[in-house]
Design a protein around this motif. Structure first.
Motif, PDB file in Angstrom:
ATOM      1  N   HIS A 170       0.867  -1.186   0.000  1.00  0.00           N
ATOM      2  CA  HIS A 170       0.000   0.000   0.000  1.00  0.00           C
ATOM      3  C   HIS A 170       0.900   1.232   0.000  1.00  0.00           C
ATOM      4  CE1 HIS A 170      -3.381  -2.548   1.229  1.00  0.00           C
ATOM      5  NE2 HIS A 170      -2.650  -2.991   2.236  1.00  0.00           N
ATOM      6  N   GLU A 192       3.342   0.782   2.969  1.00  0.00           N
ATOM      7  CA  GLU A 192       3.526  -0.524   3.573  1.00  0.00           C
ATOM      8  C   GLU A 192       4.267  -1.366   2.552  1.00  0.00           C
ATOM      9  OE1 GLU A 192       1.147  -4.343   5.510  1.00  0.00           O
ATOM     10  OE2 GLU A 192       0.009  -2.742   4.534  1.00  0.00           O
ATOM     11  N   ILE A 197       6.463  -0.800   7.559  1.00  0.00           N
ATOM     12  CA  ILE A 197       5.656   0.398   7.319  1.00  0.00           C
ATOM     13  C   ILE A 197       6.492   1.638   7.602  1.00  0.00           C
ATOM     14  CG2 ILE A 197       3.728   1.747   8.227  1.00  0.00           C
ATOM     15  CD1 ILE A 197       2.263  -0.953   8.606  1.00  0.00           C
ATOM     16  N   GLU A 216       4.274   5.043  12.353  1.00  0.00           N
ATOM     17  CA  GLU A 216       4.626   3.755  11.758  1.00  0.00           C
ATOM     18  C   GLU A 216       4.246   2.602  12.681  1.00  0.00           C
ATOM     19  OE1 GLU A 216       8.500   5.476   9.259  1.00  0.00           O
ATOM     20  OE2 GLU A 216       8.789   4.145  10.969  1.00  0.00           O
ATOM     21  N   LEU A 219       0.390   2.190  12.715  1.00  0.00           N
ATOM     22  CA  LEU A 219      -0.122   1.604  11.476  1.00  0.00           C
ATOM     23  C   LEU A 219       0.281   0.141  11.331  1.00  0.00           C
ATOM     24  CD1 LEU A 219       0.516   4.602   9.039  1.00  0.00           C
ATOM     25  CD2 LEU A 219      -1.710   3.710   9.748  1.00  0.00           C
ATOM     26  N   TRP A 223      -3.758  -0.886   9.886  1.00  0.00           N
ATOM     27  CA  TRP A 223      -3.633   0.058   8.776  1.00  0.00           C
ATOM     28  C   TRP A 223      -4.964   0.789   8.600  1.00  0.00           C
ATOM     29  CZ3 TRP A 223       0.602   1.662   6.185  1.00  0.00           C
ATOM     30  CH2 TRP A 223       0.409   2.404   5.024  1.00  0.00           C
ATOM     31  N   SER A 224      -5.147   1.817   9.401  1.00  0.00           N
ATOM     32  CA  SER A 224      -6.399   2.578   9.399  1.00  0.00           C
ATOM     33  C   SER A 224      -6.101   4.023   9.767  1.00  0.00           C
ATOM     34  CB  SER A 224      -7.382   1.977  10.412  1.00  0.00           C
ATOM     35  OG  SER A 224      -8.449   2.877  10.676  1.00  0.00           O
ATOM     36  N   VAL A 261      -3.343   7.591   4.361  1.00  0.00           N
ATOM     37  CA  VAL A 261      -3.684   6.203   4.687  1.00  0.00           C
ATOM     38  C   VAL A 261      -5.034   5.818   4.087  1.00  0.00           C
ATOM     39  CG1 VAL A 261      -4.211   4.589   6.565  1.00  0.00           C
ATOM     40  CG2 VAL A 261      -2.313   6.211   6.804  1.00  0.00           C
TER      41      VAL A 261
END
Length: 265
Positions: A170, A192, A197, A216, A219, A223-224, A261
């Motif tokens: 991502h 990511e 990350i 980092e 997340l 991952w939000s 994000v």
């Protein structure tokens, strides 16, 4: 402008030799920073070494799980390249919104990284994606490349030749741009990768681009965008100028990081 000797080498090795032999040389890549600096008489090089004839430094290659980009590649070519758009759309979007069309067709990725302007976009991408910077002498990890405002690990006779970006799982880049210059007042690149990350911030730090380890770590657990609520970068090391104070930039970093994000998803 002050008087200087102009050179247009035909090979990268010839350019490197000129760097060694000249008294106080400057490299001309795209010239989007150097030319205005010369016009304002803020730089007084003895020699100007123009890399414009080195066509083999402008390329984009997709190999395995990485994208290799030549240091002489203009921003516009990065933005429109099919491989970059497929494997690294965040980098394509970043390049698409640098400056204006004239800057994007003339400025180069290598020139941007070597100059390391504290508000430039590419340093955030290189740091967040854990890029590898290849030079005429060695390979430099992104974490070791950026040393401070307008300062890098490059030696006086060293030239960037290409940059390797790994494919991320991502990634996204969002910036709050100065409406006149299009430079980032705050730009955040989140990524990511298979190595972990990373969150890199440009436009806000007094020492240039930097990572936000607390973001980092948050997340890495989830991952939000919501996990970034309440995380603030301390104001002490942030830029405060007529465009915005350090407190404003600190607030913007969290806001922009959350948007990045959300966009990456």
């Amino acid at each position: 402008m002050y008087q200087f000797d102009y050179h247009r080498p035909k090979t990268i090795s010839e350019a490197a030799e000129l760097l060694k032999s000249c008294d106080d040389p400057k490299i001309l890549a795209g010239g989007q920073t150097l030319i205005p600096t010369l016009k304002q008489r803020l730089a007084m090089p003895s020699d100007l070494i123009d890399l414009g004839a080195l066509k083999d430094m402008s390329f984009v290659k997709a190999e395995g799980d990485a994208i290799m980009i030549g240091a002489g590649t203009p921003h516009a070519d990065v933005a429109t390249n099919a491989d970059v758009q497929k494997h690294l759309p965040a980098l394509a979007k970043l390049a698409e919104h640098i400056g204006d069309p004239a800057v994007r067709h003339k400025g180069t990725i290598g020139g941007s990284l070597a100059n390391n302007d504290p508000s430039a976009d590419y340093p955030a991408a290189a740091l967040a994606l854990d890029a590898k910077i290849h030079t005429t002498k060695r390979l430099i990890e992104a974490d070791e490349f950026f040393k401070g405002m307008f300062e890098t690990a490059l030696e006086d006779d060293e030239i960037i030749t290409e940059i390797t970006f790994p494919h991320p799982k991502h990634a996204a880049y969002v910036k709050f741009a100065n409406p006149a210059s299009r430079y980032a007042m705050v730009g955040v690149f989140v990524a990511e990768t298979y190595m972990g990350i990373r969150v890199a911030v440009t436009g806000a730090g007094q020492s240039g681009v930097f990572r936000v380890k607390e973001m980092e770590e948050a997340l890495a657990k989830n991952w939000s965008p919501d996990v970034l609520d309440g995380i603030k970068v301390p104001e002490e090391d942030l830029i405060s100028d007529l465009h915005g104070g350090a407190d404003y930039r600190s607030h913007l970093i969290t806001v922009i990081a959350k948007r990045a994000v959300a966009e990456s998803a």
